[in-house]
Design an enzyme around this catalytic site. Sequence first.
Site, short mmCIF file in Angstrom:
data_model
loop_
_atom_site.label_atom_id
_atom_site.label_comp_id
_atom_site.label_asym_id
_atom_site.label_seq_id
_atom_site.Cartn_x
_atom_site.Cartn_y
_atom_site.Cartn_z
N ARG A 16 0.86 -1.19 0.00
CA ARG A 16 0.00 0.00 0.00
C ARG A 16 0.90 1.24 0.00
O ARG A 16 2.13 1.14 -0.04
CB ARG A 16 -0.91 0.01 1.23
N ASN A 89 11.76 0.41 1.23
CA ASN A 89 10.65 1.35 1.52
C ASN A 89 9.88 0.99 2.78
O ASN A 89 9.30 1.87 3.41
CB ASN A 89 9.71 1.36 0.30
N TYR A 154 11.72 7.25 16.05
CA TYR A 154 11.56 7.16 14.59
C TYR A 154 12.68 7.94 13.89
O TYR A 154 13.32 7.44 12.96
CB TYR A 154 10.19 7.71 14.19
N LYS A 158 15.69 6.93 11.10
CA LYS A 158 15.79 7.53 9.76
C LYS A 158 17.12 8.26 9.56
O LYS A 158 17.66 8.29 8.47
CB LYS A 158 14.60 8.46 9.52
#
Length: 254
Positions: A16, A89, A154, A158
């Site tokens: 998705r 991804n 988070y 990253k």
Amino acid sequence: MNRLEGKVVIVTGGARGQGAAHARRIVEEGGSVVVTDVLVDDGEASVKALGGTERAVFVRHDVSDRSQWAAVVATAVSQFGGVDVLVNNAGIHHITLIEDETLDGLRQLVDVNLVGVFLGIQAVIEPMRQRGGGSIVNISSLAGLEGFWGHGAYGATKWAVRGLSKTAAIELGPSGIRVNSIHPGVIDTAMLPPGAGAAAATIPLQRIGAPADVAELVVYLASDESSFVSGAEIAIDGGSGAGPFNPMRSAGGK
Ligand code: NAD
């Protein structure tokens, strides 16, 4: 059209959101794609939505599990002949203040967002060398370029992806393998918390991004058009990362 003809691409988290958009553009540009995800029904639907092409296949895959990477690479080789591009991804997200974050919460983010990317890079090095090179596209975040409230854990994953990408670009360049990181700003997917659309007012281009915006950048980095681009960090954020916007504006700008 056909900017990716003959290329075999693995897209993780392609059931998705942005990953599904990447898979669509890859097939439209003549590439073959192995779509992977932990969400089996959505993953199969994502591949079916590509129109029944033989150039797309879904594999159930948890990116944090090393043994499952071997099966993904084996599928790319057996179905399409090898691996040319990996789009790391897959990701998870939550907003929690550092003082409230649990060790479990931190570890979950690290497992998917960092360990998953690390294992993916390791898994494709040898198959890419066998093809004479390749392109690895790591999806980081604007939160991997700047600090954001509530994004301690988070953001740490990253930033780690950004640093890992640079080291991988240095180590793998002599093998013809390019490694770059993409840093999306606010993109309209299920990952966003409710009400995130209001962020548009704080973005210079005055809108949040669409998965299709990011897919164009993925196609570029996957294709030979970017053959001298490696170790780059590319923001795709409507100008959010350029600097403060709202403070000056609300002080009287037009
Ligand atoms: P999304 O939640 O729609 O898609 C993420 C996908 O990753 C989902 O299909 C999910 O099932 C899959 N996934 C989660 N854990 C997995 C695992 N262990 N193994 C395999 N697949 C797994 O969100 P999205 O916006 O499409 O996110 C794509 C990437 O973009 C992520 O890395 C995310 O961190 C990053 N990103 C998103 C935004 C945004 O605003 N949406 C901004 C910056 C960066």
